[in-house]
Motif scaffolding. Sequence first.
Motif, PDB file in Angstrom:
ATOM      1  N   UNK A  10       6.143  33.658  76.468  1.00 42.37           N
ATOM      2  CA  UNK A  10       6.258  33.373  75.039  1.00 42.37           C
ATOM      3  C   UNK A  10       7.415  34.165  74.429  1.00 42.37           C
ATOM      4  N   UNK A  11       7.976  33.602  73.383  1.00 40.76           N
ATOM      5  CA  UNK A  11       8.980  34.319  72.580  1.00 40.76           C
ATOM      6  C   UNK A  11       8.391  34.678  71.209  1.00 40.76           C
ATOM      7  N   UNK A  12       7.097  34.438  71.030  1.00 34.36           N
ATOM      8  CA  UNK A  12       6.460  34.632  69.723  1.00 34.36           C
ATOM      9  C   UNK A  12       6.038  36.067  69.440  1.00 34.36           C
ATOM     10  N   UNK A  13       5.880  36.882  70.494  1.00 33.26           N
ATOM     11  CA  UNK A  13       5.420  38.261  70.311  1.00 33.26           C
ATOM     12  C   UNK A  13       6.215  39.210  71.195  1.00 33.26           C
ATOM     13  N   UNK A  14       6.113  40.499  70.856  1.00 31.88           N
ATOM     14  CA  UNK A  14       6.759  41.532  71.665  1.00 31.88           C
ATOM     15  C   UNK A  14       5.698  42.263  72.490  1.00 31.88           C
ATOM     16  N   UNK A  15       6.165  43.001  73.472  1.00 27.06           N
ATOM     17  CA  UNK A  15       5.237  43.798  74.280  1.00 27.06           C
ATOM     18  C   UNK A  15       4.557  44.854  73.412  1.00 27.06           C
ATOM     19  N   UNK A  16       5.264  45.352  72.393  1.00 26.44           N
ATOM     20  CA  UNK A  16       4.679  46.334  71.482  1.00 26.44           C
ATOM     21  C   UNK A  16       3.531  45.723  70.672  1.00 26.44           C
ATOM     22  N   UNK A  91       5.547  41.698  80.592  1.00 24.56           N
ATOM     23  CA  UNK A  91       6.837  41.832  81.284  1.00 24.56           C
ATOM     24  C   UNK A  91       7.923  41.028  80.575  1.00 24.56           C
ATOM     25  N   UNK A  92       8.989  41.716  80.208  1.00 21.97           N
ATOM     26  CA  UNK A  92      10.104  41.022  79.569  1.00 21.97           C
ATOM     27  C   UNK A  92      10.908  40.269  80.621  1.00 21.97           C
ATOM     28  N   UNK A  93      11.185  38.992  80.351  1.00 15.94           N
ATOM     29  CA  UNK A  93      11.989  38.154  81.245  1.00 15.94           C
ATOM     30  C   UNK A  93      13.060  37.465  80.402  1.00 15.94           C
ATOM     31  N   UNK A 131      -4.773  32.644  71.679  1.00 12.80           N
ATOM     32  CA  UNK A 131      -5.350  33.346  70.528  1.00 12.80           C
ATOM     33  C   UNK A 131      -4.794  34.764  70.436  1.00 12.80           C
ATOM     34  N   UNK A 132      -4.608  35.421  71.573  1.00 16.65           N
ATOM     35  CA  UNK A 132      -4.016  36.771  71.585  1.00 16.65           C
ATOM     36  C   UNK A 132      -2.622  36.741  70.971  1.00 16.65           C
ATOM     37  N   UNK A 133      -1.810  35.773  71.361  1.00 21.72           N
ATOM     38  CA  UNK A 133      -0.447  35.640  70.827  1.00 21.72           C
ATOM     39  C   UNK A 133      -0.491  35.400  69.324  1.00 21.72           C
ATOM     40  N   UNK A 134      -1.341  34.483  68.924  1.00 21.26           N
ATOM     41  CA  UNK A 134      -1.479  34.136  67.495  1.00 21.26           C
ATOM     42  C   UNK A 134      -1.848  35.379  66.678  1.00 21.26           C
ATOM     43  N   UNK A 135      -2.783  36.178  67.187  1.00 19.44           N
ATOM     44  CA  UNK A 135      -3.232  37.367  66.475  1.00 19.44           C
ATOM     45  C   UNK A 135      -2.161  38.464  66.499  1.00 19.44           C
ATOM     46  N   UNK A 136      -1.545  38.670  67.663  1.00 17.25           N
ATOM     47  CA  UNK A 136      -0.548  39.739  67.820  1.00 17.25           C
ATOM     48  C   UNK A 136       0.682  39.497  66.955  1.00 17.25           C
ATOM     49  N   UNK A 137       1.002  38.240  66.660  1.00 18.00           N
ATOM     50  CA  UNK A 137       2.171  37.932  65.821  1.00 18.00           C
ATOM     51  C   UNK A 137       2.085  38.592  64.458  1.00 18.00           C
ATOM     52  N   UNK A 138       0.883  38.832  63.984  1.00 16.53           N
ATOM     53  CA  UNK A 138       0.664  39.403  62.658  1.00 16.53           C
ATOM     54  C   UNK A 138       0.560  40.930  62.655  1.00 16.53           C
ATOM     55  N   UNK A 139       0.772  41.550  63.815  1.00 17.94           N
ATOM     56  CA  UNK A 139       0.659  43.012  63.887  1.00 17.94           C
ATOM     57  C   UNK A 139       1.997  43.695  63.695  1.00 17.94           C
TER      58      UNK A 139
END
Length: 139
Positions: A10-16, A91-93, A131-139
Amino acid sequence: MWTKSYSIITREVTKEQMWKLFSDVNNWSSWDQGVEFAELKGKFEQGNHFMFQPKGGPKLKIQIVEATENKSFTDFTRFPLAKMYGAHTFEETPEGLKLTTTMTVTGLLGFLWRKIVAQKIVDALPEDMQQQIKTAKNL
């Protein structure tokens, strides 16, 4: 031994953002429909543990056996005559952030715990990771 992995890029969230989502164990039930409650006292770090109860399931003590900030963590659950590990990596790719969850079950009764617990976790991973991606986008 039984092992299954699922990955998504995904490009929607960061590892942080993903680390922040997972390391906040006490709020897992706010974004994961399958979690009745999860409680961590102290830091999200190797050697610590948290209490966890899946919806409709028993309370479990889950140990954090590896935790590398913004990169990976592995949790460990002991069952009668079996052990289950959940490895989570960020993992960043060149294509984006690759999220991978690998579930492993070992032990004499591993086949039973795979059927009762681990297979259900693996089957839910595609939807859970979205769902994890969707939630993490708002952090």
